[in-house]
Design an enzyme around this catalytic site. Structure first.
Site, PDB file in Angstrom:
ATOM      1  N   GLU A 280       0.877  -1.179   0.000  1.00  0.00           N
ATOM      2  CA  GLU A 280       0.000   0.000   0.000  1.00  0.00           C
ATOM      3  C   GLU A 280       0.910   1.223   0.000  1.00  0.00           C
ATOM      4  O   GLU A 280       1.734   1.385   0.879  1.00  0.00           O
ATOM      5  CB  GLU A 280      -0.908  -0.015   1.220  1.00  0.00           C
ATOM      6  CG  GLU A 280      -1.594   1.307   1.536  1.00  0.00           C
ATOM      7  CD  GLU A 280      -2.455   1.861   0.395  1.00  0.00           C
ATOM      8  OE1 GLU A 280      -3.271   1.109  -0.167  1.00  0.00           O
ATOM      9  OE2 GLU A 280      -2.250   3.061   0.038  1.00  0.00           O
ATOM     10  N   ARG A 281       0.752   2.073  -0.994  1.00  0.00           N
ATOM     11  CA  ARG A 281       1.706   3.178  -1.104  1.00  0.00           C
ATOM     12  C   ARG A 281       1.392   4.303  -0.136  1.00  0.00           C
ATOM     13  O   ARG A 281       2.239   5.114   0.188  1.00  0.00           O
ATOM     14  CB  ARG A 281       1.754   3.710  -2.531  1.00  0.00           C
ATOM     15  CG  ARG A 281       0.458   4.293  -2.994  1.00  0.00           C
ATOM     16  CD  ARG A 281       0.527   4.901  -4.381  1.00  0.00           C
ATOM     17  NE  ARG A 281      -0.817   5.332  -4.725  1.00  0.00           N
ATOM     18  CZ  ARG A 281      -1.119   6.152  -5.697  1.00  0.00           C
ATOM     19  NH1 ARG A 281      -0.168   6.609  -6.481  1.00  0.00           N
ATOM     20  NH2 ARG A 281      -2.359   6.504  -5.923  1.00  0.00           N
TER      21      ARG A 281
ATOM     22  N   GLY B 208      -6.563   0.863   4.315  1.00  0.00           N
ATOM     23  CA  GLY B 208      -7.960   1.291   4.378  1.00  0.00           C
ATOM     24  C   GLY B 208      -8.398   2.025   3.122  1.00  0.00           C
ATOM     25  O   GLY B 208      -9.590   2.128   2.856  1.00  0.00           O
ATOM     26  N   GLY B 209      -7.415   2.543   2.390  1.00  0.00           N
ATOM     27  CA  GLY B 209      -7.726   3.138   1.095  1.00  0.00           C
ATOM     28  C   GLY B 209      -8.653   4.342   1.159  1.00  0.00           C
ATOM     29  O   GLY B 209      -8.780   4.994   2.204  1.00  0.00           O
TER      30      GLY B 209
ATOM     31  N   LYS C 107     -19.206   9.746   6.663  1.00  0.00           N
ATOM     32  CA  LYS C 107     -20.264   9.306   7.590  1.00  0.00           C
ATOM     33  C   LYS C 107     -20.029   9.842   8.984  1.00  0.00           C
ATOM     34  O   LYS C 107     -20.984  10.143   9.710  1.00  0.00           O
ATOM     35  CB  LYS C 107     -20.368   7.782   7.641  1.00  0.00           C
ATOM     36  CG  LYS C 107     -20.831   7.072   6.380  1.00  0.00           C
ATOM     37  CD  LYS C 107     -21.890   7.792   5.642  1.00  0.00           C
ATOM     38  CE  LYS C 107     -21.733   7.685   4.144  1.00  0.00           C
ATOM     39  NZ  LYS C 107     -20.593   8.264   3.481  1.00  0.00           N
TER      40      LYS C 107
ATOM     41  N   THR D 234      -5.864  -1.063  -6.755  1.00  0.00           N
ATOM     42  CA  THR D 234      -5.289   0.249  -6.489  1.00  0.00           C
ATOM     43  C   THR D 234      -6.331   1.366  -6.449  1.00  0.00           C
ATOM     44  O   THR D 234      -5.999   2.503  -6.151  1.00  0.00           O
ATOM     45  CB  THR D 234      -4.230   0.595  -7.563  1.00  0.00           C
ATOM     46  OG1 THR D 234      -4.771   0.282  -8.851  1.00  0.00           O
ATOM     47  CG2 THR D 234      -2.964  -0.216  -7.359  1.00  0.00           C
ATOM     48  N   GLY D 235      -7.574   1.016  -6.773  1.00  0.00           N
ATOM     49  CA  GLY D 235      -8.648   1.972  -6.568  1.00  0.00           C
ATOM     50  C   GLY D 235      -8.668   3.147  -7.513  1.00  0.00           C
ATOM     51  O   GLY D 235      -8.149   3.082  -8.643  1.00  0.00           O
TER      52      GLY D 235
ATOM     53  N   HIS E  96     -44.946  -2.376  13.847  1.00  0.00           N
ATOM     54  CA  HIS E  96     -45.587  -1.061  13.752  1.00  0.00           C
ATOM     55  C   HIS E  96     -45.251  -0.243  14.979  1.00  0.00           C
ATOM     56  O   HIS E  96     -45.384  -0.744  16.077  1.00  0.00           O
ATOM     57  CB  HIS E  96     -47.104  -1.246  13.637  1.00  0.00           C
ATOM     58  CG  HIS E  96     -47.867   0.041  13.540  1.00  0.00           C
ATOM     59  ND1 HIS E  96     -47.821   0.829  12.416  1.00  0.00           N
ATOM     60  CD2 HIS E  96     -48.672   0.698  14.436  1.00  0.00           C
ATOM     61  CE1 HIS E  96     -48.588   1.908  12.609  1.00  0.00           C
ATOM     62  NE2 HIS E  96     -49.103   1.840  13.818  1.00  0.00           N
TER      63      HIS E  96
END
Lengths: 458, 458
Positions: free
Chosen positions: A33-34, A38-39, A50, A141-142, A436
């Site tokens: 991961e560069r 978690g990207g 969120k 790599t997204g 309900h």
């Protein structure tokens, strides 16, 4: 040279899940991961947005009741504290990912990897270059925020979403270029902090990937909240001028604001990763081409955003699990490319799952529609929600899709999906007891009690 | 004498649904309601409490973020406006019910009905007595707040839930007798308005009908919110003394507050309705006895609260539908008495559906449990929720029950129920895609990723 059963390039949701699943089943796994584990999702995407929306939800609930003159009040946020809270939550999750992967024996590299051949790559870390051999690789790599000539984030008054998530001062006004999920969610957040929102979308409706009725209801609701929305307008320039952001539209209109956000979609991270060496091709938009097994080559799977099929974290994870199962199995089934549930969050949420009426009609299916209005649901009423709808799409007698807009409708997404994917029959629906009062009853109303209209008819 | 295929006594959820279904299918229907259409649920139950909780939800969301020092602010309610809003919403729904039933040709009487024989009744309206003949009757007179000697609402400082829902001044403190759904929901509402809550429950835990873990988590969360909770304590007297409410417990403790609420359960409305004339019997608690077809006699069905089987509006409606189907069909299947989903609303919600671990273990089943903590869910985190859990109960390999406590968990109830009632297999669960991030993932975590413990073991 270190050799691994599996090299994973990219530590976002897809890379994380692939590494976990593969290591848990005994493969020797390296993950490069560069930037940050978690990207996009964890660091500058789903999760931080969120956190910001969740933390400011009181403002939305307060306003809804103030409109009805039931209360008065004011809430002011400490933006620095809010950003620290977000960063702490994100960092905590990132550490949990790292700990989990290390505990499973995954070799973690912080560095950019590039293929040097069909079964080899080079990882450039701060400590130097490490060549790695592999039997299989998963490319994950997204994507990153897209920019276009003349509309590029300049880090000054024109920001992309990554930069906006580190905001230190609340702007009085913001110009948001792009009316998709990212622009909508960040706009809702800033609107709650008191920022005036100006939104420009080139398509003729907000959330252009959603159902047109959802788009229309969204526009009504956000306009009522004070947003200035320009639809069907292309921006030709966006830049920092002095201490403001200035945008010129195709028709000559000039818009100005304290800050601007470019939220014009995402583009794949495929530069400098040696695609040619691994014999991997990209499509016209730059996304990695894959076959129906998610393979980009004989040795490399490409999963998640980078293949451009479904830009959702849960889609990435779902594809990653399939890739690992394929690698572990002697033979492999094709990836089913299931329809992915999707949500847009905020005061006026959007959910969708399954097929849209247009898709089905285009495929020649007999499509009908049934709806319920959120304003008829007692829980939505109680929360002051007056806008919104739940819309069911039927393929003959079979429920094929559900979409909704309004208060808390993201909470309907998995229920709707379960009913669709399990091909729940009318009898089974009849025997499903809806408690309900619940928001779920708005789905029940659309499913069971609303008339069905043939799609395409008025 | 007017004669009807069906006489319905009681216009709550059960009576409403029965009248609608029967009239829509061509029966001639009379409905007698002595007070207000919509019954307890609409007028003094589920709906008004949800309006009050929904309207004040901003306070709960604000407090959760204030605790984390992300914001400051204050919200003050106009109680009169809030009560008017509630009354308007309730009146609107009531008018909609009346209009719907009138439109379907249902003969509506405002008056108390009592049986004069197995196929006859007398309805006492403001305009005089009307004798009515019927082929079938549905008794759906519901329940009202229970009182006990020495613990009776006096309308002065000691109120029942009906009276509390017309409150005109926010008390500084309230003493709530009973830690079930009614006491909890009204307590949460008043707590948001600034009232100090003192709760007394005779059982050794809150929400005694729920899972013990849920009860424990609820107590922790509410205590942290400042509630004074007395468990395992019986009240021996509760009365207005001067301008306060005064309660004496069995152990001699004296508790005082501005106001008191008796929320000690419900008792059936069976007085003065001529049960003997219709040959209907009651059980030891005064609820109407029914057979496995919901019949209280050869001609009378008894549905909803009055039969004491499941005191939920959706249970009442479900039973009503079955009764109408039975009346319309030549032969009738027994009522299945399905396990009913249930929710308690507020800042710390409760949901449950299906079987409890205790029930299954008592039936000799091999029970295991899996859990997830809400604090691990990104959406719950974003809303500042630190308490709560989702708990799955397994009967062998089959999902048999789900219960949860915490932020917004009522939104999980129908999804959990669908998974249980459709006997979703492990494979189907695997193929169900949970959108990320959603609260639904807390259910996924408990279902799919948590270890299973044998029930009864530590």
């Amino acid at each position: 040279m270190p050799s691994h059963d599996l090299l994973i390039i990219g530590g976002g949701p897809a890379g994380h899940v692939a590494a976990r699943d593969a290591a848990a089943r005994g493969l020797s796994v390296a993950l490069a991961e560069r930037h940050l584990l978690g990207g996009t999702c964890l660091n500058v995407g789903c999760i931080p947005t969120k956190v910001l929306l969740g933390a400011t939800n009181a403002v939305a609930e307060l306003k809804a009741q103030q409109k009805r003159r039931l209360c008065s009040g004011e809430i002011s946020f400490d933006l620095k504290a809010l950003m620290q809270r977000k960063d702490r939550l994100v960092a905590g999750s990132r550490q949990a990912v790292e700990k989990e992967l290390a505990g499973l024996g995954v070799t973690l590299f912080t560095g950019a990897a590039s293929f040097t051949g069909p079964t080899s790559a080079l990882i450039r870390t701060a400590d130097g270059d490490t060549p790695v051999d592999f039997r299989h690789a998963i490319l994950a790599t997204g994507t990153r925020p897209a920019d276009f000539p003349g509309l590029t984030a300049d880090g000054c008054r024109v920001l992309d979403s990554d930069a906006l998530l580190s905001l230190q001062t609340v702007p009085q006004s913001i110009l948001i270029l792009g009316g998709g999920a990212i622009g909508l969610e960040l706009g809702e957040w800033l609107s709650r902090l008191g920022t005036a929102i100006i939104m420009v979308e080139a398509a003729d409706r907000l959330a252009p990937f959603e159902d047109p009725e959802v788009s229309a209801q969204l526009k009504t609701a956000l306009s009522r909240d004070g947003w200035k929305i320009h639809l069907g307008k292309k921006a030709v320039s966006l830049q920092t001028v002095g201490d403001i952001a200035r945008c010129e539209l195709e028709d000559g209109t000039v818009l100005e604001a304290d800050l601007a956000l470019t939220a014009l979609g995402r583009r794949p991270n495929t530069d400098g990763i040696g695609l040619e060496a691994a014999r991997i091709a990209t499509d016209g938009r730059g996304f990695v081409q894959i076959d129906d097994h998610l393979r980009a080559s004989a040795t490399v799977y490409a999963v998640g955003d980078v293949n451009g099929r479904a830009l959702w974290a849960h889609a990435a994870m779902h594809q990653a699990r399939h890739a690992v199962r394929s690698i572990l199995a002697a033979s492999s089934a094709p990836y089913p490319f299931p329809s992915m549930p999707g949500c847009i969050y905020g005061t006026h949420e959007v959910m969708r799952v399954g097929a849209s009426a247009r898709e089905l009609a285009a495929a020649g299916r007999p499509v009908s529609i049934s709806r319920s209005l959120l304003a008829a649901n007692p829980l939505a009423q109680a929360h002051g929600a007056s806008a919104g709808l739940v819309k069911c799409v039927w393929d003959g007698e079979q429920l094929a899709g559900v979409t909704a807009m309004g208060w808390n409708v993201s909470h309907l997404v998995t229920l709707a999906q379960a009913l669709i994917t399990q091909q729940t029959t009318r009898n089974e629906l009849d025997s499903l007891i809806f408690a309900h009062p619940t928001l779920d009853e708005s789905l029940e109303a659309a499913l069971m009690h609303a008339p069905r209209e043939r799609f395409g008819e008025a």
